[in-house]
Write a protein that holds these residues in place. Structure first.
Motif, short mmCIF file in Angstrom:
data_model
loop_
_atom_site.label_atom_id
_atom_site.label_comp_id
_atom_site.label_asym_id
_atom_site.label_seq_id
_atom_site.Cartn_x
_atom_site.Cartn_y
_atom_site.Cartn_z
N UNK A 139 0.84 -1.20 0.00
CA UNK A 139 0.00 0.00 0.00
C UNK A 139 0.87 1.25 0.00
N UNK A 140 0.46 2.26 -0.74
CA UNK A 140 1.18 3.53 -0.81
C UNK A 140 0.49 4.53 0.13
N UNK A 141 1.13 4.89 1.26
CA UNK A 141 0.46 5.80 2.20
C UNK A 141 0.20 7.18 1.63
N UNK A 142 0.91 7.55 0.55
CA UNK A 142 0.73 8.87 -0.04
C UNK A 142 -0.30 8.88 -1.18
N UNK A 143 -0.79 7.70 -1.54
CA UNK A 143 -1.77 7.65 -2.63
C UNK A 143 -3.11 8.20 -2.15
N UNK A 144 -3.76 9.01 -2.96
CA UNK A 144 -5.07 9.55 -2.54
C UNK A 144 -6.09 8.42 -2.40
N UNK A 145 -6.91 8.54 -1.38
CA UNK A 145 -7.95 7.53 -1.17
C UNK A 145 -8.98 7.61 -2.29
N UNK A 146 -9.48 6.45 -2.68
CA UNK A 146 -10.52 6.43 -3.70
C UNK A 146 -11.79 7.07 -3.16
N UNK A 147 -12.41 7.90 -3.95
CA UNK A 147 -13.63 8.57 -3.52
C UNK A 147 -14.75 7.55 -3.37
N UNK A 148 -15.46 7.56 -2.24
CA UNK A 148 -16.57 6.62 -2.07
C UNK A 148 -17.69 6.92 -3.06
N UNK A 149 -18.43 5.89 -3.41
CA UNK A 149 -19.52 6.04 -4.37
C UNK A 149 -20.84 5.60 -3.74
N UNK A 150 -21.50 6.52 -3.06
CA UNK A 150 -22.79 6.14 -2.44
C UNK A 150 -23.82 5.77 -3.51
N UNK A 151 -24.69 4.83 -3.14
CA UNK A 151 -25.76 4.42 -4.04
C UNK A 151 -27.04 4.30 -3.21
N UNK A 152 -27.68 5.42 -2.89
CA UNK A 152 -28.88 5.38 -2.02
C UNK A 152 -30.00 4.54 -2.59
N UNK A 153 -30.06 4.38 -3.90
CA UNK A 153 -31.15 3.61 -4.51
C UNK A 153 -31.14 2.16 -4.05
N UNK A 154 -29.95 1.62 -3.74
CA UNK A 154 -29.86 0.22 -3.31
C UNK A 154 -30.69 0.00 -2.05
N UNK A 155 -30.61 0.96 -1.13
CA UNK A 155 -31.38 0.85 0.11
C UNK A 155 -32.83 1.21 -0.12
N UNK A 156 -33.06 2.27 -0.87
CA UNK A 156 -34.44 2.75 -1.09
C UNK A 156 -35.30 1.72 -1.81
N UNK A 157 -34.70 0.92 -2.68
CA UNK A 157 -35.47 -0.04 -3.48
C UNK A 157 -35.48 -1.45 -2.89
N UNK A 158 -34.89 -1.61 -1.71
CA UNK A 158 -34.79 -2.94 -1.12
C UNK A 158 -36.14 -3.43 -0.59
N UNK A 159 -36.34 -4.74 -0.61
CA UNK A 159 -37.53 -5.36 -0.03
C UNK A 159 -37.40 -5.48 1.49
N UNK A 160 -36.20 -5.61 1.97
CA UNK A 160 -35.95 -5.77 3.40
C UNK A 160 -34.54 -5.29 3.71
N UNK A 161 -34.29 -5.04 4.99
CA UNK A 161 -32.94 -4.71 5.42
C UNK A 161 -32.72 -5.13 6.86
N UNK A 162 -31.47 -5.46 7.15
CA UNK A 162 -31.05 -5.79 8.51
C UNK A 162 -29.81 -4.94 8.82
N UNK A 163 -29.58 -4.70 10.10
CA UNK A 163 -28.42 -3.91 10.50
C UNK A 163 -27.68 -4.61 11.63
N UNK A 164 -26.37 -4.56 11.56
CA UNK A 164 -25.53 -5.11 12.62
C UNK A 164 -24.24 -4.33 12.68
N UNK A 165 -23.54 -4.46 13.79
CA UNK A 165 -22.21 -3.88 13.94
C UNK A 165 -21.30 -4.97 14.49
N UNK A 166 -20.24 -5.26 13.77
CA UNK A 166 -19.30 -6.29 14.18
C UNK A 166 -18.18 -5.68 15.01
N UNK A 167 -17.85 -6.31 16.13
CA UNK A 167 -16.78 -5.78 16.97
C UNK A 167 -15.56 -6.69 16.94
#
Length: 275
Positions: A139-167
């Motif tokens: 990994x190159x610590x000086x390389x710019x991070x890739x810009x995230x690509x949100x896709x709100x439609x994936x959640x908006x059009x879903x039939x169901x959703x679950x949420x969890x947080x892994x520790x």
């Protein structure tokens, strides 16, 4: 290069996974059907310590040739579920080398390696899977991070959703279950300073099972016959993870997204109805 191993589908291993990641599922005993995907906690890595790379992944496992790149990542897999596995059964797993493809990307050289596995009971194939790994340059610590690509439609059009947080406790347990010594899952200094991540990485094979579990809970009366999973972006410890699904006909697209609607992994699951 190939490997042949036999292991019993032990209730103790199943309970270790269930108690950590699927506590709302009923406890299982010998003779019960193993949930699809849970075969992934059996046949743990077995390379001796001297045959590990500095990052903790196997350098010499009798299947993949030594790759002269320092980083290794799970990129996804394709799995066929041919017949159910049951607790108590003796399963023989054959693992062999699939394709090896070298490419040059925007961040340097990459080698894509496939590992083909078949799980069989009394010579009858039950599960066939092709695991996709990618080996990368440092990994190159000086390389710019890739810009995230949100896709709100994936959640908006879903039939169901679950949420969890892994520790970190859950990551440790999955590493212990699968004998996965990749430092990226439990050494924060390694994850941040060497791999260039903000925090510990959730195991790709664990994300795969979690997506299968969520889909199974939301598809009563259906049995999976095929899974195609693609890992897209890091799933990180201690951050809320949403798993959303949308079914069309006999197929479900399951997606893991972060709190900002960035797609982290996708899985396409084909079903058949139970008789």
């Amino acid at each position: 290069m190939s490997e042949l191993r036999t292991e019993r589908i032990a209730a103790s291993t199943v309970e270790a996974y269930r108690g950590t990641f699927a506590a709302d599922d009923p406890a299982l005993t010998d003779g019960d059907t193993l949930p699809a995907g849970w075969e992934g906690v059996f046949f743990p890595f077995d390379a001796v310590l001297a045959d590990l790379r500095p990052d903790g992944t196997p350098a010499r496992d009798g299947i993949i040739p030594e790759i002269d790149l320092p980083r290794r990542m799970y990129a996804g897999e394709t799995t066929e579920f041919l017949r159910p596995l049951h607790l108590g059964e003796e399963v023989t797993r054959t693992a062999s080398l699939g394709s090896v493809v070298e490419k040059n990307g925007s961040r340097g050289r990459l080698v894509f390696v496939d590992v083909e596995r078949e799980y069989a009971v009394d010579d009858e194939p039950a599960v066939r899977t092709v695991w996709h790994d990618v080996f990368l340059e440092a990994a190159d610590p000086d390389a710019p991070a890739r810009a995230p690509r949100p896709d709100p439609a994936v959640v908006a059009e879903a039939d169901w959703q679950e949420e969890l947080t892994l520790d970190a406790r859950q990551l440790f347990r999955f590493s212990a279950l699968t004998f996965n010594t990749h430092l990226i899952h439990y050494d924060r200094a390694w994850a941040r300073e060497v791999e260039g991540l903000p925090d510990l990485l959730v195991h790709g094979p664990l994300t795969r099972i979690l997506l299968m579990d969520a889909a199974r809970r939301n598809a009563p009366g259906r049995v999976p016959v095929r899974l195609d999973l693609r890992a897209i972006a890091p799933v990180l410890v201690d951050l809320p993870l949403r798993i959303v699904g949308r079914t069309t006909g006999d197929s479900t697209r399951v997606t893991a997204v972060d709190p900002d609607d960035v797609v982290l992994a996708t899985a396409d699951i084909d079903w058949r109805k139970t008789s």
